[in-house]
Motif scaffolding. Structure first.
Motif, PDB file in Angstrom:
ATOM      1  N   GLU A  32      -1.887   5.441   8.162  1.00  0.00           N
ATOM      2  CA  GLU A  32      -1.809   5.532   6.709  1.00  0.00           C
ATOM      3  C   GLU A  32      -3.174   5.740   6.052  1.00  0.00           C
ATOM      4  O   GLU A  32      -3.284   5.771   4.833  1.00  0.00           O
ATOM      5  CB  GLU A  32      -1.149   4.265   6.147  1.00  0.00           C
ATOM      6  CG  GLU A  32       0.298   4.095   6.603  1.00  0.00           C
ATOM      7  CD  GLU A  32       0.966   2.896   5.968  1.00  0.00           C
ATOM      8  OE1 GLU A  32       0.355   2.288   5.066  1.00  0.00           O
ATOM      9  OE2 GLU A  32       2.084   2.554   6.380  1.00  0.00           O
ATOM     10  N   THR A  33      -4.207   5.875   6.894  1.00  0.00           N
ATOM     11  CA  THR A  33      -5.557   6.098   6.386  1.00  0.00           C
ATOM     12  C   THR A  33      -5.971   7.533   6.691  1.00  0.00           C
ATOM     13  O   THR A  33      -5.780   8.013   7.806  1.00  0.00           O
ATOM     14  CB  THR A  33      -6.555   5.130   7.043  1.00  0.00           C
ATOM     15  OG1 THR A  33      -6.115   3.797   6.856  1.00  0.00           O
ATOM     16  CG2 THR A  33      -7.940   5.293   6.439  1.00  0.00           C
ATOM     17  N   GLY A  89      -7.914  -6.432  -4.842  1.00  0.00           N
ATOM     18  CA  GLY A  89      -7.589  -6.148  -3.454  1.00  0.00           C
ATOM     19  C   GLY A  89      -8.752  -5.928  -2.514  1.00  0.00           C
ATOM     20  O   GLY A  89      -8.540  -5.703  -1.317  1.00  0.00           O
ATOM     21  N   TRP A  90      -9.981  -6.025  -3.003  1.00  0.00           N
ATOM     22  CA  TRP A  90     -11.123  -5.760  -2.131  1.00  0.00           C
ATOM     23  C   TRP A  90     -11.262  -6.813  -1.039  1.00  0.00           C
ATOM     24  O   TRP A  90     -11.636  -6.504   0.088  1.00  0.00           O
ATOM     25  CB  TRP A  90     -12.409  -5.678  -2.952  1.00  0.00           C
ATOM     26  CG  TRP A  90     -12.440  -4.533  -3.907  1.00  0.00           C
ATOM     27  CD1 TRP A  90     -12.458  -4.599  -5.272  1.00  0.00           C
ATOM     28  CD2 TRP A  90     -12.434  -3.138  -3.576  1.00  0.00           C
ATOM     29  NE1 TRP A  90     -12.461  -3.345  -5.816  1.00  0.00           N
ATOM     30  CE2 TRP A  90     -12.447  -2.418  -4.797  1.00  0.00           C
ATOM     31  CE3 TRP A  90     -12.407  -2.432  -2.378  1.00  0.00           C
ATOM     32  CZ2 TRP A  90     -12.448  -1.032  -4.839  1.00  0.00           C
ATOM     33  CZ3 TRP A  90     -12.399  -1.037  -2.420  1.00  0.00           C
ATOM     34  CH2 TRP A  90     -12.433  -0.361  -3.637  1.00  0.00           C
ATOM     35  N   MET A  93      -9.114  -6.190   2.141  1.00  0.00           N
ATOM     36  CA  MET A  93      -9.216  -4.885   2.789  1.00  0.00           C
ATOM     37  C   MET A  93      -9.427  -4.951   4.303  1.00  0.00           C
ATOM     38  O   MET A  93      -8.781  -4.220   5.058  1.00  0.00           O
ATOM     39  CB  MET A  93     -10.332  -4.075   2.135  1.00  0.00           C
ATOM     40  CG  MET A  93     -10.221  -2.593   2.388  1.00  0.00           C
ATOM     41  SD  MET A  93     -11.438  -1.640   1.462  1.00  0.00           S
ATOM     42  CE  MET A  93     -12.898  -1.968   2.404  1.00  0.00           C
ATOM     43  N   PRO A  97      -2.559  -6.377   8.203  1.00  0.00           N
ATOM     44  CA  PRO A  97      -1.393  -6.425   7.304  1.00  0.00           C
ATOM     45  C   PRO A  97      -0.463  -7.591   7.614  1.00  0.00           C
ATOM     46  O   PRO A  97       0.288  -8.027   6.731  1.00  0.00           O
ATOM     47  CB  PRO A  97      -0.704  -5.077   7.553  1.00  0.00           C
ATOM     48  CG  PRO A  97      -1.785  -4.171   8.053  1.00  0.00           C
ATOM     49  CD  PRO A  97      -2.696  -5.058   8.846  1.00  0.00           C
ATOM     50  N   GLY A 101      -3.401  -8.355   4.651  1.00  0.00           N
ATOM     51  CA  GLY A 101      -4.541  -7.459   4.535  1.00  0.00           C
ATOM     52  C   GLY A 101      -4.128  -6.004   4.529  1.00  0.00           C
ATOM     53  O   GLY A 101      -2.937  -5.669   4.615  1.00  0.00           O
ATOM     54  N   GLN A 102      -5.118  -5.125   4.453  1.00  0.00           N
ATOM     55  CA  GLN A 102      -4.850  -3.690   4.377  1.00  0.00           C
ATOM     56  C   GLN A 102      -5.038  -2.986   5.709  1.00  0.00           C
ATOM     57  O   GLN A 102      -4.662  -1.820   5.854  1.00  0.00           O
ATOM     58  CB  GLN A 102      -5.727  -3.065   3.298  1.00  0.00           C
ATOM     59  CG  GLN A 102      -5.443  -3.631   1.914  1.00  0.00           C
ATOM     60  CD  GLN A 102      -6.464  -3.185   0.887  1.00  0.00           C
ATOM     61  OE1 GLN A 102      -7.081  -2.135   1.006  1.00  0.00           O
ATOM     62  NE2 GLN A 102      -6.669  -4.009  -0.142  1.00  0.00           N
ATOM     63  N   LEU A 104      -7.530  -1.640   7.300  1.00  0.00           N
ATOM     64  CA  LEU A 104      -8.325  -0.415   7.355  1.00  0.00           C
ATOM     65  C   LEU A 104      -9.298  -0.462   8.531  1.00  0.00           C
ATOM     66  O   LEU A 104      -9.641  -1.540   9.033  1.00  0.00           O
ATOM     67  CB  LEU A 104      -9.091  -0.231   6.045  1.00  0.00           C
ATOM     68  CG  LEU A 104      -8.228   0.108   4.835  1.00  0.00           C
ATOM     69  CD1 LEU A 104      -9.040  -0.007   3.558  1.00  0.00           C
ATOM     70  CD2 LEU A 104      -7.640   1.505   4.960  1.00  0.00           C
ATOM     71  N   THR A 109     -14.398  -0.411   6.242  1.00  0.00           N
ATOM     72  CA  THR A 109     -14.715  -1.694   5.604  1.00  0.00           C
ATOM     73  C   THR A 109     -16.208  -2.005   5.681  1.00  0.00           C
ATOM     74  O   THR A 109     -16.762  -2.619   4.766  1.00  0.00           O
ATOM     75  CB  THR A 109     -13.915  -2.837   6.252  1.00  0.00           C
ATOM     76  OG1 THR A 109     -14.219  -2.931   7.647  1.00  0.00           O
ATOM     77  CG2 THR A 109     -12.422  -2.607   6.093  1.00  0.00           C
TER      78      THR A 109
END
Length: 601
Positions: A32-33, A89-90, A93, A97, A101-102, A104, A109
Motif C-alpha cells: 500500500e506504499t 497520525g505521525w 507511522m 498495523p 500503526g501504519q 511504513l 519513517t
C-alpha cells in the motif's frame, strides 16, 4: 533566527536513487506504499516540522522542563505540539498495523524522523523512545502485555522509556543493582534507582511505560543475570482504564548542557512496597531484549547527528547570506557583499553541506537494508542486508554524532563572535549535539562493537573473519575502478580508491592483532569507526555524483544535480584524504596511546 526547511529534494534523491525506495515499496508487506504516497508524506511532514515543532525549539532551550514534587512540566508548547503530533497520525507511522500503526518502511519513517529531530532534538526523543519500547515489547513481550499496552503506546496516548543506567554502574550494565521480587500473582516488585532516563517523567501523555532492567533474587552475576520488566507509571486495569499510581517517582531532572526541553529524569522505583512490574520474555535474558530497543535507539541517535547538522547548516547559511562584513579577497568591484562570498566561509559551508549529505546517504542506505532484511522474499538477500545493518549501525551512531559536534561548531564559527552569543541561536545546535556521541553507548563503545562483534568475531562457514566488511570494501573498490575509467569522474575514482585501500589495510591489521594485542586494537577503534564512516560516506557520495552526471548527460537542467556533483567532489577532496592518516594511526599509533606510565599523566 532562521526557519527550518526540510531538505525534501535531497531526501527524495537519496530515497529514490541510493536507497532503493521503489524496490522496497514493492516488497511483501509494503503493497500500500508507493513513491507517490512517500512524496506526499515528506511534504506534509516538512510542513509539520516547520510550522509546529521548529517554533517551540528555541523556547524550549530557553525555558526547559521543570520538576516540582516529582511532577514535571514540559517546556511551553511541547504538550500541545505532541498532542497534535499524535492526533495527526505521525506518532503511529513506524509501528505495525496490528497495533494501530501504519506499517511504513523503515526507510520512509527514518526520513520523516530526520525532520522531527532537525526541528527539535528534544521533541523527537519522546516518540523515538516510545517506538523503541513498542518494538521491544512487540518482539519479546507476551500476548497479554502486547494487547494491554501497545495500542495506546503506538497512538502516543502513553509514552515509553528505557531504564538501564544506575549511579554506580554507568555504561557497565553488569554492575546494576535494581531488584525484582516475584509475587504470587505473577507480577514483580521492582526497587532501585535509575539515572539519565530521557522523558522519564512529563505531562504530554497520560501514562508512561518504563522498561526496566533489574535482577531476580536468584539471578547469576553479571549481564547474564539481568531481566527486563514493564513498569507503568499508572497501573492499567483489565478494561484498559488507568488505576492507581505505581510506586515510582521522578526524584529530579538533570540540568544539562543542551536538549533542555527533554526532561532527563532520575527515577526511583520502590520507595514504599515496590513498583509493580511484569517480566518481558524469559528471566535473565533482559539485556538481549533491551538490545532490540537500544539498536533502534542507536540508529536514531545517529539520525540526530544528521538532523542537528542539517539544522545548523541551514542556520549558518541564512546568516552568511545576510551578514555583510569586509570585501572578499580579490574583489575590486566595490559592491557590498555578504560573507558568503568569502572563500573560508564558503569552505566551512561546503564542509557542513557535504558531510551532512554523506551522513544522510549512509543513514538512509542502512535503513533501506533494514527493510530488505525484514521483508525481502529471498533468504540470502535478507542475510546480506542484515549483515550490512549490523556492521554499520555503530558507524551510523558514532560517525554521524561525532561529525555533528564538529559541524555544529563550524556553524558557530561562521557566525563569528555573535555565534557565541545565545540570542543568535547557533550555540543551541552545538550544545544539543554534544550529548549525541555519549548516550546509547559512547563512541568508544560503538567502536569496540564494530571491531569486535562486527569484525573480528564475525566468522563464516570457512572460518573467515570480517567477511561482511570485506564484501562492502570490494563493492566500494569496484565503483572506484569504474570511476577511474570514467573520464569525467576519474578524480573521484582515484580519491575513493585510495581511501578504500587505506580502510582495507586498517581492517587487515585489526583482524591480525585483535586476538593477540586486544589493547592495541582497541586503541585504534574510534579511528577505525571514523575511517569507516568517511569511506562509506565517500562511496555513497561518489555514487551520487555518477547518478547526477547521468541525469545531466540525459538532458536535465536541474541545478540540484550540478550542486550534487560539486558537493561530492568537495567531499572527495577534503574528507576522503583523511583516510590515510586514520589508517596510519590505527596500524602504527597504538604504542604511543599505551606507553605512558600512569604516574606521568
Amino acid at each position: 533566527m532562521s526557519t527550518y526547511i526540510a531538505p525534501v529534494r535531497d531526501m527524495r534523491f537519496v530515497l529514490n536513487e541510493l536507497a532503493g525506495l521503489e524496490e522496497i515499496t514493492g516488497l511483501p508487506g509494503f503493497e500500500e506504499t508507493d513513491t507517490e504516497l512517500v512524496e506526499a508524506i515528506l511534504d506534509e511532514a516538512g510542513k509539520f516540522a516547520a510550522e509546529v515543532i521548529d517554533p517551540i525549539n528555541a523556547k524550549g532551550d530557553r525555558q526547559g522542563a521543570v520538576c516540582k514534587d516529582g511532577e514535571v512540566t514540559t517546556s511551553p508548547g511541547y504538550k500541545e505540539a505532541f498532542q497534535l503530533f499524535c492526533e495527526t497520525g505521525w506518532h503511529a507511522m513506524p509501528a505495525s498495523p496490528e497495533y494501530g500503526g501504519q506499517g511504513l518502511p523503515h526507510l520512509v519513517t527514518m526520513a520523516v524522523s530526520e525532520m522531527w529531530k532537525s526541528a527539535s532534538i528534544a521533541f523527537g526523543l519522546c516518540p523515538m523512545l516510545t517506538n523503541g519500547a513498542v518494538e521491544a515489547i512487540a518482539h519479546h513481550g507476551s500476548d497479554a502485555l502486547k494487547a494491554k499496552y501497545l495500542p495506546n503506546m503506538v497512538a502516543g496516548v502513553w509514552t515509553g522509556t528505557m531504564n538501564l543506567t544506575e549511579p554506580q554502574a554507568g555504561s557497565d550494565l553488569a554492575a546494576i543493582r535494581s531488584k525484582a521480587v516475584p509475587q504470587a500473582d505473577g507480577s514483580y516488585r521492582i526497587s532501585g534507582t535509575k539515572i539519565f532516563i530521557t522523558w522519564g517523567e512529563h505531562d504530554v501523555a497520560e501514562n508512561i511505560i518504563h522498561l526496566v532492567l533489574a535482577r531476580l533474587p536468584d539471578a547469576p552475576p553479571g549481564v547474564k543475570g539481568i531481566s527486563l520488566f514493564l513498569v507503568p507509571k499508572f497501573l492499567v486495569n483489565d478494561d484498559g482504564s488507568l488505576g492507581a499510581r505505581n510506586d515510582l517517582v521522578c526524584a529530579s531532572i538533570e540540568h544539562k548542557l543542551g536538549i533542555h526541553a527533554s526532561p532527563t529524569a532520575v527515577m526511583s522505583f520502590g520507595e514504599k512496597d515496590g513498583a509493580i512490574g511484569w517480566l518481558i520474555g524469559e528471566a535473565n535474558k533482559g539485556l538481549a531484549y533491551m538490545f532490540t530497543m537500544m539498536n533502534h535507539a542507536r540508529l536514531n541517535i545517529g539520525m540526530e547527528g544528521l538532523s542537528v547538522s542539517e539544522r545548523a547548516y541551514q542556520h549558518a547559511l541564512a546568516y552568511a547570506r545576510e551578514r555583510v562584513q569586509g570585501a572578499p579577497i580579490g574583489d575590486r568591484s566595490g559592491q557590498v557583499k555578504p560573507i558568503l562570498h568569502h572563500p573560508d566561509v564558503r569552505r566551512m559551508l561546503m564542509d557542513m553541506k557535504s558531510r551532512t549529505e554523506a551522513m544522510r546517504a549512509l543513514s538512509y542506505w542502512v535503513a533501506g537494508h533494514m527493510d530488505l532484511a525484514s521483508h525481502h522474499p529471498d533468504a540470502a538477500q535478507q542475510a546480506r542486508s542484515q549483515a550490512y545493518v549490523d556492521l554499520l549501525t555503530p558507524v551510523v551512531k558514532g560517525w554521524c554524532t561525532e561529525s555533528a559536534v564538529e559541524i555544529t561548531s563550524t556553524g558557530i564559527q561562521i557566525h563569528g563572535g555573535v555565534g557565541f552569543v545565545e540570542e543568535t541561536g547557533a550555540a543551541q545546535y552545538f550544545r544539543d549535539a554534544r550529548i549525541t556521541p555519549i548516550y546509547e553507548g559512547t563512541t568508544a563503545i560503538q567502536a569496540n562493537d564494530l571491531i569486535g562483534r562486527k569484525l573480528a568475531r564475525e566468522k563464516n562457514e570457512a572460518g573467515e573473519t570480517g567477511f561482511t566488511a570485506r564484501a562492502l570494501h570490494a563493492e566500494m573498490a569496484a565503483l572506484a575502478a569504474e570511476l577511474v575509467a570514467d573520464g569525467q569522474l576519474a578524480d573521484l575514482g582515484h580519491a575513493l580508491a585510495t581511501a578504500v585501500q587505506a580502510l582495507q589495510e586498517a581492517t587487515t591489521w585489526l583482524l591480525q592483532h585483535y586476538d593477540s594485542e586486544p589493547q592495541a586494537a582497541a586503541a585504534g577503534a574510534v579511528a577505525y569507526l571514523k575511517l569507516t564512516g568517511i569511506v562509506v560516506g565517500g562511496w555513497l557520495m561518489a555514487r551520487s555524483a555518477r547518478i547526477a552526471r547521468d541525469h545531466l548527460a540525459a538532458g536535465s537542467s536541474d541545478d540540484f544535480y550540478k550542486a550534487k556533483l560539486s558537493t561530492a567532489r568537495y567531499f572527495a577532496q577534503h574528507q576522503l584524504p583523511q583516510a590515510g592518516g586514520l589508517a596510519a594511526a590505527i596500524t602504527g599509533g597504538s604504542s604511543s596511546v599505551l606507553e605512558l606510565p600512569e604516574s606521568l599523566f
